[in-house]
Design an enzyme around this catalytic site. Sequence first.
Site, mmCIF file in Angstrom:
data_model
loop_
_atom_site.group_PDB
_atom_site.id
_atom_site.type_symbol
_atom_site.label_atom_id
_atom_site.label_comp_id
_atom_site.label_asym_id
_atom_site.label_seq_id
_atom_site.Cartn_x
_atom_site.Cartn_y
_atom_site.Cartn_z
ATOM 1 N N ARG A 206 0.937 -1.138 -0.125
ATOM 2 C CA ARG A 206 -0.049 0.125 0.043
ATOM 3 C C ARG A 206 0.889 1.265 0.021
ATOM 4 O O ARG A 206 0.452 2.317 -0.774
ATOM 5 C CB ARG A 206 -1.177 0.005 1.281
ATOM 6 C CG ARG A 206 -2.111 -0.960 0.878
ATOM 7 C CD ARG A 206 -3.077 -0.808 2.002
ATOM 8 N NE ARG A 206 -2.674 -1.613 3.348
ATOM 9 C CZ ARG A 206 -3.136 -2.926 3.553
ATOM 10 N NH1 ARG A 206 -3.959 -3.554 2.796
ATOM 11 N NH2 ARG A 206 -2.569 -3.584 4.684
ATOM 12 N N PHE A 225 -10.678 -5.847 -5.941
ATOM 13 C CA PHE A 225 -10.695 -6.542 -4.695
ATOM 14 C C PHE A 225 -10.190 -5.859 -3.542
ATOM 15 O O PHE A 225 -9.613 -5.943 -2.878
ATOM 16 C CB PHE A 225 -9.727 -8.027 -4.795
ATOM 17 C CG PHE A 225 -9.835 -8.632 -6.055
ATOM 18 C CD1 PHE A 225 -11.131 -9.644 -6.222
ATOM 19 C CD2 PHE A 225 -9.102 -8.546 -7.360
ATOM 20 C CE1 PHE A 225 -11.198 -10.333 -7.162
ATOM 21 C CE2 PHE A 225 -9.277 -9.204 -8.442
ATOM 22 C CZ PHE A 225 -10.377 -10.281 -8.373
ATOM 23 N N ASP A 247 -15.513 -4.449 -5.197
ATOM 24 C CA ASP A 247 -15.493 -5.748 -4.412
ATOM 25 C C ASP A 247 -16.789 -6.336 -4.413
ATOM 26 O O ASP A 247 -17.793 -5.487 -4.284
ATOM 27 C CB ASP A 247 -14.924 -5.350 -2.867
ATOM 28 C CG ASP A 247 -14.605 -6.438 -1.998
ATOM 29 O OD1 ASP A 247 -13.086 -6.458 -1.816
ATOM 30 O OD2 ASP A 247 -15.234 -7.346 -1.694
ATOM 31 N N SER A 248 -16.724 -7.489 -4.254
ATOM 32 C CA SER A 248 -18.135 -8.291 -4.062
ATOM 33 C C SER A 248 -18.822 -8.176 -2.670
ATOM 34 O O SER A 248 -19.951 -8.899 -2.453
ATOM 35 C CB SER A 248 -18.076 -9.688 -4.557
ATOM 36 O OG SER A 248 -16.946 -10.354 -4.057
ATOM 37 N N ASP A 297 -5.468 -7.592 -6.446
ATOM 38 C CA ASP A 297 -5.055 -8.087 -5.391
ATOM 39 C C ASP A 297 -6.433 -9.111 -4.852
ATOM 40 O O ASP A 297 -7.083 -9.156 -3.988
ATOM 41 C CB ASP A 297 -5.025 -7.020 -4.057
ATOM 42 C CG ASP A 297 -4.471 -7.798 -2.626
ATOM 43 O OD1 ASP A 297 -4.018 -9.067 -3.032
ATOM 44 O OD2 ASP A 297 -4.743 -7.256 -1.729
ATOM 45 N N CYS A 337 -1.821 -14.191 -3.527
ATOM 46 C CA CYS A 337 -1.452 -14.827 -2.122
ATOM 47 C C CYS A 337 -1.822 -16.104 -1.991
ATOM 48 O O CYS A 337 -2.113 -16.760 -1.098
ATOM 49 C CB CYS A 337 -2.432 -14.036 -1.260
ATOM 50 S SG CYS A 337 -4.136 -14.373 -1.341
#
Length: 394
Positions: A206, A225, A247-248, A297, A337
């Site tokens: 970040r 995301f 984002d969901s 991400d 990730c």
Amino acid sequence: MKSIRLKPGKERSLLRRHPWVFDGAVARGSADPGETVRIDSHEGEFLAWGAYSPASKIRVRAWSFEQAQRIDAAFFRDTLRRAIALRERMGIASNGLRLVHGESDGLPGLVVDRYGDTLVAQFGAAGVERWKDVIADALLDITGCPRLYERSDASVRALEGLPEVTGWLRGDGPTAFELQEHGWRLGLDIALGHKTGYYLDQRDSRLALHEYTRRLGFGQVLNCFSYTGGFSVAALAGGAGHVTSIDSSGPALEQVRVNLTLNGLDESRATFLDADVNASLRRFVAEGRQFDAIVLDPPKLAPTAAHAERAARAYKDINRLAFKLLPPGGVLFTFSCSGGIGVELFHKIVASAGVDAGVDAAILGRLGGACDHPMTVTFPEGEYLKGLILMRKL
Ligand code: SAH
């Protein structure tokens, strides 16, 4: 003391101090969940002390490779003390940090994050589950924190035959917390948030986005995301003209809005999209949209190596779409990730996504988990988070 005998030749990874013994490597021996066992080679030589987990494919996780080591309360206190002292030595400028990072700190399956004077722990394997009380007491003792919240609700618990458990394990208090990262204020909730409340591992990434934004003056930024908008705040605080967060999760996006306000950032510079990233990227491509910087991400698409192939296609797809949205000179911050996707494979996926998009890009830098999520040479799986900063060539 119970002991486990390995099949011939299966001692190699333990000799290299990798802490996992898979079910297929065990010739004989068993124990109760989390019970300490002595692990012997097929020839009967001592290899390690470990925690047995009858339900898991990872049948034993090593505590120690020293034959003289006793696995007792003092062992846990000492190992925790050293992990925590390491973080103090790192001098991390945040009131939220990871104190214990599982295998990389010699405590397989244990994650402990500190938010101010509240600890949040995840007991992700049978061994640390069995020693939970000892670990909890030692953590309060060493840190001086009065409270510890348990977030043992990760999917890995099921693989260990353990039920999901959440709630205060020691003390109690509010679960809402205000993280101060790089001087930004970020609200989170340790009971309701993802993981232990926040993605502390992306702290340095970040900051990287923030610094690039300041230097290159991004106009339009797309944060895919976004979760609660750590990257969105970083970009806006760096002077980005406009940030679109996708984002969901509706509650996560609500928190992005709150976090912008907490940092005095004007909502008129922000768009919030409660939507699927893949579909949104396709739509933007169809509309001919462009973004000066894009963050990708995604969640863990390949939790283990077995999922790698399907996940590789998914990673390639979103990266290909993102490349198409970059103007020349635009910058992509892309991450994985997934423990099941190694650094090299990730680079290959991103490179071939660029080729498919018809975009030539230069690698400006590589990113990884923050230092309180350490990697060790003996446990390559610990290097789960990797990222690339790429600039579309002019
Ligand atoms: N970048 C964030 C962390 C991202 S975690 C940070 O710095 O804090 C991954 C996020 O992806 C989660 O918030 C999850 O809700 C979201 N997500 C998962 N699948 C998605 C999808 N198909 N479309 C949009 N968002 C998704």
